[in-house]
Scaffold this active site. Structure first.
Site, PDB file in Angstrom:
ATOM      1  N   CYS A  68       0.840  -1.199   0.000  1.00 25.16           N
ATOM      2  CA  CYS A  68       0.000   0.000   0.000  1.00 25.16           C
ATOM      3  C   CYS A  68       0.878   1.253   0.000  1.00 25.16           C
ATOM      4  O   CYS A  68       1.569   1.522  -0.957  1.00 25.16           O
ATOM      5  CB  CYS A  68      -0.979  -0.043   1.175  1.00 25.16           C
ATOM      6  SG  CYS A  68      -2.312   1.161   1.000  1.00 25.16           S
TER       7      CYS A  68
ATOM      8  N   HIS B 103      -3.725  -5.497   0.695  1.00 24.10           N
ATOM      9  CA  HIS B 103      -3.107  -5.812   1.982  1.00 24.10           C
ATOM     10  C   HIS B 103      -3.151  -7.304   2.277  1.00 24.10           C
ATOM     11  O   HIS B 103      -4.080  -7.768   2.956  1.00 24.10           O
ATOM     12  CB  HIS B 103      -3.838  -5.071   3.100  1.00 24.10           C
ATOM     13  CG  HIS B 103      -3.565  -3.615   3.148  1.00 24.10           C
ATOM     14  ND1 HIS B 103      -2.499  -3.084   3.842  1.00 24.10           N
ATOM     15  CD2 HIS B 103      -4.206  -2.559   2.584  1.00 24.10           C
ATOM     16  CE1 HIS B 103      -2.503  -1.765   3.719  1.00 24.10           C
ATOM     17  NE2 HIS B 103      -3.529  -1.418   2.944  1.00 24.10           N
TER      18      HIS B 103
ATOM     19  N   GLU C 252      -1.391  -8.876   4.395  1.00 22.32           N
ATOM     20  CA  GLU C 252      -1.254  -9.111   5.844  1.00 22.32           C
ATOM     21  C   GLU C 252      -2.617  -9.059   6.537  1.00 22.32           C
ATOM     22  O   GLU C 252      -2.785  -9.595   7.632  1.00 22.32           O
ATOM     23  CB  GLU C 252      -0.272  -8.106   6.467  1.00 22.32           C
ATOM     24  CG  GLU C 252      -0.824  -6.723   6.781  1.00 22.32           C
ATOM     25  CD  GLU C 252      -1.011  -5.821   5.556  1.00 22.32           C
ATOM     26  OE1 GLU C 252      -0.807  -6.292   4.415  1.00 22.32           O
ATOM     27  OE2 GLU C 252      -1.368  -4.637   5.730  1.00 22.32           O
TER      28      GLU C 252
END
Lengths: 1008, 279
Positions: free
Chosen positions: B96, B233, B235
């Site tokens: 990001c 994202h 994660e």
């Protein structure tokens, strides 16, 4: 020093566009039905520095412009540049900040400028602006009007070039906003040996918001010979206050800081029952006492009421805390800045809890005037749709840039919020139970001799008198200095730094600088050690010339006050340097009993701590309850319930808020298990937010809220009960552990003190009494301690006959444990064949319902009166919540949704929308009351659940003894069908429900 | 087994540092959150670490273009350290805002044949919608990519959370070159279509493509396959319970031994295993 102008504008070409311009074009179309051919933009920088134009020009593409997508130009403007803007525009509007207003892009640009020009003068500064260039302007609108839609003259400046001037290239260029020098004033001495009228006059002209009794208490203080004696010894004027002292007392004693109405003695009369009662502090009686009683029964209430937020134990290693605040007055005047400071301000309350907690989730609840309002707008205020846009943008930027997910909220609409919008911002925090040095993190440990730092932003003229200003009604003369713009990045750096300092054991005490500025923050912390000495000359300023009292009370943002042991000062300063956070020692704690303020060598305030904090006289007020009169709501004989359903779904209070909510980051920190929108297309409503904040651990935390302001029209007590029940119901729907829940009460009220400008003050105060009595009754039944709260008591606009008062509004926020987020239920229907049940009972309660308001507004009913939903037996309800929560946590129930506005009908529709699937429902068994009440009534304590056929028996067993009525089944169709025995009520395509529900509040103008 | 040391950058508005550090630890790395200034001041050294992660966030509030100011700090103050890190074959990921930073420093997509020259060749700019949005997207990975981070990945769901994620390059030629080099590592796709149907370069309609990226680009890698950046994202889907379909029983399962593992974790495991394979 000289000013260099740099401009950047988007390149055009395949795949490239001017997005900023497109957004303005789409919004003009969405808000005003105005179609422009094109809107283009230029971003401008005015660089005031000693670096030459040529040196800057050579590095422009390294900093101010992105060479891949932007053209740049130095020391001239793009306006009139025929290569890039070949057509002549119809109007050009440049918008920049007024001098002294926080310019975040300018601040960031200056930081980048220093990276490239490390030797540039320390006085260098950069101001930014945006120029909008309009093509194909529709007939009949003026450039001035166009400009008014783009800026707020309280904080910004606008330069407009129109018509012929565009043809001749006579562009009005925005210039560098030079701040006029501030005049330093040495502290004045205020003579209080004057008449009562003159005392009031001092309070009113000085925006002190103190009443006569309070002014007289101050007068008495300075008449005391003992006081005079020790003042003389301290070398300060002995028989009268300095302006620093008077301002400090006004801030500390403000309604905003002292909650004088909640602390008042109330003589209550109930004309309905004949009751006469005396209530010595609503807060102590109905909020504090019940919570303290509950504190005796559980071991997880670690800290309640006295700190910046309430703290509960979460597990052996971690504790959580939560706080909600309002920022109503600033948001009325500058929706963007006001709301942003609201959210970043409450983040600081969390950071200032105990020895510092990490903000991990935000909530926000807004109350606005109708977004499609056609009537008049009060002077100096904005149309509700613009307030909505601005408030939303402020909260979005504040939350997103701080890296805190927004996981729960609501938006409520009512005409009476036109005069003052309500902007509730809440934050949840997480902290280790114990710090590495062994101290419990929820306990502050200051001692005399500790050095007090101001950390973060600097002090400026912005934000002077916020606390006292919010303790007055809004008028057209409300001051602009009470408004500030937040700077989330400065604050984020500060949060990073402070949490490291906490873990290194460097912090002995911490609190935030909010209302009242240093006067409140150091003043409150000085209570621990019984004294402090501040030197205002050490406080870093945004611009020189602020007078001592202004430095002391300014509410400039992004500041924490932190105390550090003398031996830790060096380490603390080093950490600040690493993080590029300004930290300045400005005070020390003492044990002298004195709030001692110096400016350099001279003493400018010398107030006993006891007088400062406990000297404010208790208010004595009268309240009088009588039943409000409304024409009863009588539904028509016949009706098309399909249309009623789609109309209700489109009502702003019910309609989907997705287009707004999706603009909040709700997933940063990688913990959000139940997101604001759920279901197949991730667009069905979630009842509550669920997070699993420890990475790798599925133990969860539930955050929910409840709000029902319109019930106040009939009974504010019912309003409060409904808000609390809704918060609990929402939490139960996702599977909260009902034995570990805690609440926050945030009251927003119209002025409840009877006076010439508030002739109905006694009634409004009686509403407050009833709300708090219900709050105590329900919270005790639900074993729901209120661990923190706040009140905002002057939510009125104007005086006299045109005065607008908000409906009494309680926001109840809840946070509680979730044993395992993997068992969370959501509202979307899931599988064909799942069986639907109603848990709870429907009663004949249509008073003040969304249906009643809708039909009254459209002329199909005479009024909204009737039975408002009541909680007659909360104990019984609570036990059914416990049973349902157990069913969810054992994995038996995967689908649950609460019935609130629009009742059973709307709740079922929302469940179908989330699942994009049909259901066949029969409401025949849901009570011996009217079809209308069963279908659209808003009786409390009701939750609809769906359970798979294989879990059906288990579910019924778990719900034994609790009212659970079979409603029907989820069907593999695209149709919601509701019958009442043999009567068909509703038969409608789910896609039609989607269209109605999603259409109303999507004011974004689309994406094209 | 060697434990790779991961530097997770933070400071100045980066805000996904905690979860980024956590996911590397879940797959056998040892994470340290390092303030950028610690590297610049020399208090800590980039060469002490095996992997560098630039997490998501809002460095400097995205003012003057996302990633620009953070990118400048790295480009002007950490140039040699970054160069040496890459030359010694150590992986870097930017997620990001971190991706935006790597693009603005010029590390992505990087030059064709030489070592990094810190010249910006692409940009990430405002979404076509003009709005910051948090929504879930479906991503397909390029099976011909040499990117060490994405090895074995085919398709995952994860959230995007950005206002400036539209990947652009100045001309068709540089885009074509990127595609030919297989540097287009990951793209937004229509989840209703099988992977083979997603080779279309035309920009997908909103919200399948959340930002209007050229060729639906969600992430790219440099020529070596060591430096990788993406807007979505991964994660944020380290665990299945973070998937929006979890309560519907529809969260994609993991192929690993960790039963609750979400689809995103493999990206971080790939880098950890890559370092382990070189030790």
């Amino acid at each position: 020093m000289h000013v260099t102008r740099v401009e950047a504008t988007p390149k055009s070409g395949p795949g490239l566009r001017d997005v900023r311009g497109d957004v303005v074009r789409r919004q003009l179309s969405a808000d005003h039905n105005l179609e422009f051919t094109a809107v283009k933009t230029i971003v401008g920088f005015l660089i005031n520095s000693d670096v030459s134009h040529e040196e800057i020009a050579a590095r422009v593409d390294d900093l101010f412009a992105d060479p891949i997508i932007e053209h740049s130009i130095t020391n001239q403007s793009f306006l009139g540049n025929k290569e890039i803007f070949s057509q002549t525009p119809d109007a050009v509007v440049s918008v920049g900040f007024k001098p002294g207003v926080t310019d975040n892009p300018g601040k960031a640009a200056l930081d980048g400028f220093r990276t490239i020009f490390p030797n540039a003068s320390l006085d260098s500064n950069i101001s930014t602006y945006i120029t909008y260039i309009f093509y194909g302007m529709p007939q009949g609108i003026s450039s001035e009007w166009l400009s008014s839609t783009l800026y707020n003259n309280l904080i910004q400046r606008s330069f407009v070039t129109e018509g012929e001037m565009c043809n001749t290239g006579n562009w009005l260029m925005i210039d560098y906003p030079e701040k006029p020098p501030q005049e330093f004033k040495t502290p004045a001495h205020i003579n209080l040996e004057i008449s009562n009228e003159q005392l009031i006059d001092i309070s009113e002209t000085g925006l002190l918001a103190l009443n006569l009794t309070e002014m007289q208490a101050i007068q008495q203080h300075y008449r005391n010979p003992e006081i005079q004696q020790f003042r003389q010894a301290a070398g300060i004027v002995e028989d009268k206050p300095t302006d620093v002292e008077l301002e400090c007392l006004a801030q500390t004693w403000s309604e905003h800081c002292k909650h004088k109405i909640f602390a008042s003695k109330i003589y209550h009369t109930d004309l309905e029952t004949g009751e006469q009662a005396v209530i010595d502090s609503i807060f102590k009686t109905h909020i504090m006492k019940p919570t303290h009683d509950m504190q005796n029964d559980v071991d997880w209430l670690l800290s309640v009421f006295h700190d910046n937020s309430g703290v509960i134990a979460w597990d052996d290693e971690w504790s959580v805390c939560m706080k909600a605040e309002t920022h109503n007055s600033p948001s009325a005047l500058d929706p963007y800045g006001g709301a942003m400071t609201g959210i970043v301000g409450v983040n600081r309350d969390i950071l200032g809890t105990g020895l510092g907690a990490r903000p991990i989730a935000n909530t926000d609840v807004f109350c606005f005037g109708p977004p499609d309002w056609q009537g008049e707008i009060p002077d100096n205020l904005f149309h509700p749709s613009r307030v909505l846009r601005g408030v939303h943008a402020g909260v979005r930027v504040g939350g997103n840039e701080s890296g805190i997910p927004t996981i729960n909220g609501a938006i409520v609409f009512d005409e009476r919020y036109l005069g003052k919008p309500l902007v509730y911002c809440g934050t949840v925090g997480l902290m280790p139970r114990k710090l590495p040095d062994g101290r419990e993190s929820h306990i502050k440990t200051p001692s005399a001799g500790d050095v007090v730092f101001m950390v973060g932003g600097r002090v400026g003229y912005d934000g002077i008198h916020g606390a006292t200003f919010s303790s007055l009604e809004l008028t057209e003369e409300s001051p602009s200095s009470a408004v500030q713009i937040g700077d989330p990045i400065t604050q984020k750096k500060m949060i990073d730094m402070i949490l490291e300092a906490r873990d290194l054991g460097l912090i002995s005490c911490i609190t935030d600088n909010g209302a009242g500025g240093l006067s409140s923050s150091i003043g409150e912390m000085a209570e621990y050690t019984n004294g402090c000495r501040i030197d205002l000359a050490k406080v870093p300023l945004k611009q020189p010339g602020l007078s001592p009292w202004e430095i002391l009370v300014s509410e400039s943002q992004e500041r924490m006050t932190v105390s550090v042991k003398p031996e830790d000062v060096t380490a603390f300063e080093k950490l600040a340097l690493l993080h590029e956070v300004e930290a300045t020692a400005v005070a020390e704690f003492t044990s002298t009993g004195i709030f001692h303020v110096q400016y350099g060598e001279s003493t400018v305030a010398y107030l006993p701590i006891e007088f400062l904090h406990d000297g404010v006289p208790q208010l004595e007020l009268e309240s009088e309850w009588k039943i409000p009169e409304h024409k009863p709501f009588t539904p028509p004989q016949t009706a098309d319930h399909n249309t009623i359903l789609t109309d209700l779904l489109a009502r702003p209070n019910i309609a989907s808020k997705e287009s707004w909510v999706r603009q909040y980051d709700h997933e940063v920190i990688a913990q959000t298990a139940v997101k604001p929108f759920v279901g197949v297309k991730r667009d069905g409503p979630a009842d509550a937010g669920v997070i699993a904040p420890i990475h790798g651990n599925p133990k969860g935390l539930v955050v929910s809220c409840g709000i029902a302001p319109r019930y106040s029209d009939i009974d504010a007590g019912a309003m409060a009960a409904a808000a609390i029940d809704e918060a609990v119901r929402n939490a139960v729907c996702v599977g909260v552990d009902v034995d570990k829940i805690a609440g926050l009460d945030n009251f927003c009220w119209p002025d409840p003190i009877e006076s010439e400008k508030t002739p109905d003050g006694k009634f409004k105060l009686a509403q407050l009494v009833r709300a708090n009595r219900e709050l105590e009754r329900i919270c005790r039944a639900y074993r729901l301690p209120c661990v923190s709260g706040k009140d905002s008591m002057k939510n009125d606009y104007g005086k006299g006959p045109n005065k607008i008062s908000i409906p009494p509004t309680l926001l109840f926020s809840l946070f509680g444990d979730h044993p395992d987020v993997r068992n969370s239920a959501t509202s979307d229907l899931k599988h064909p064949g799942d069986k639907l049940y109603l848990v709870g009972e429907s009663l004949e309660e249509l008073g003040a319902s969304e249906l009643a308001f809708m039909m009254t507004e459209s002329g199909h009913a005479a009024g909204i009166g009737g039975n408002v939903p009541l909680l007659t037996d909360p104990n019984r309800l609570f036990s059914s919540y416990r049973a349902l929560s157990k069913a969810i946590n054992s994995g038996v129930v995967k689908t649950a949704h609460d019935c609130s506005e629009g009742g059973l009908g709307v709740a079922l529709a929302e469940m179908c929308i989330g699942g994009r699937i049909g259901a066949k429902i029969d409401i025949d068994g849901t009570g011996n009351i009217s079809t209308w009440a069963r279908l659209w009534g808003e009786s409390l304590g009701r939750i609809i659940i769906a359970v798979s056929p294989q879990n059906n028996a288990k579910f019924l067993e778990l719900m034994t003894g609790h009212t659970t009525t079979f409603l029907g089944e989820v069907e593999a169709t695209t149709q919601l069908s509701i019958v009442d025995g043999f009567d068909e009520l509703i038969s409608i395509e789910v896609n039609d429900l989607v269209t109605s529900w999603q259409g109303t509040l999507d004011l974004t103008g689309g994406v094209a | 087994m060697y434990t790779p040391k991961v530097a997770v950058l933070f400071g100045f508005g980066i805000n996904c540092d905690h979860e980024t550090a956590a996911v590397f630890e879940m797959v056998g790395g040892k994470s340290t959150r390092v303030h950028l200034n610690s590297f610049i001041s020399g208090e800590d050294e980039l060469s002490n670490y095996d992997i560098l992660a630039v997490p998501g966030g809002f460095s400097f509030g995205d003012h003057l273009g996302s990633g620009r100011l953070m990118g400048n700090r790295m480009r002007f103050s950490l140039r040699d350290e970054l160069l040496n890190f890459i030359k010694s074959g150590k992986p870097i990921i930017g997620i990001c805002n971190g991706f935006q930073v790597l693009v603005k420093t010029g590390l992505l997509p990087g030059p064709d044949n030489n070592e990094p020259d810190f010249i910006q060749r692409a940009s990430l700019t405002l979404n076509d919608s003009g709005r910051y949005e948090d929504r879930w997207v479906t991503l397909d990975f390029n099976k011909d990519s040499n990117c060490i981070w994405t090895k074995g990945l085919t398709r995952i769901d994860c959230p995007v959370r950005h206002g400036e994620g539209k990947y652009v390059m100045p001309d068709a030629e540089s885009l074509a070159n990127l595609a030919n080099n297989n540097q287009i590592t990951v793209r937004y796709v229509d989840p209703q279509k099988p992977q083979s149907d997603n080779s279309n370069d035309d920009v997908l309609p909103f919200p399948l493509s959340p930002n209007g990226s050229m060729m639906n680009i969600a992430g790219i890698s440099d020529k070596t396959g060591l430096v990788f950046g993406l807007m979505p994202h991964p994660e944020a889907i380290y665990a299945q319970w973070l998937h929006p379909d979890f309560s519907r029983g529809g969260a994609p399962a993991s192929t690993t031994d960790i039963q609750w593992e979400g689809q995103g974790l493999q990206i971080f495991r790939n880098a950890v295993e890559y370092i382990q394979s070189t030790h």
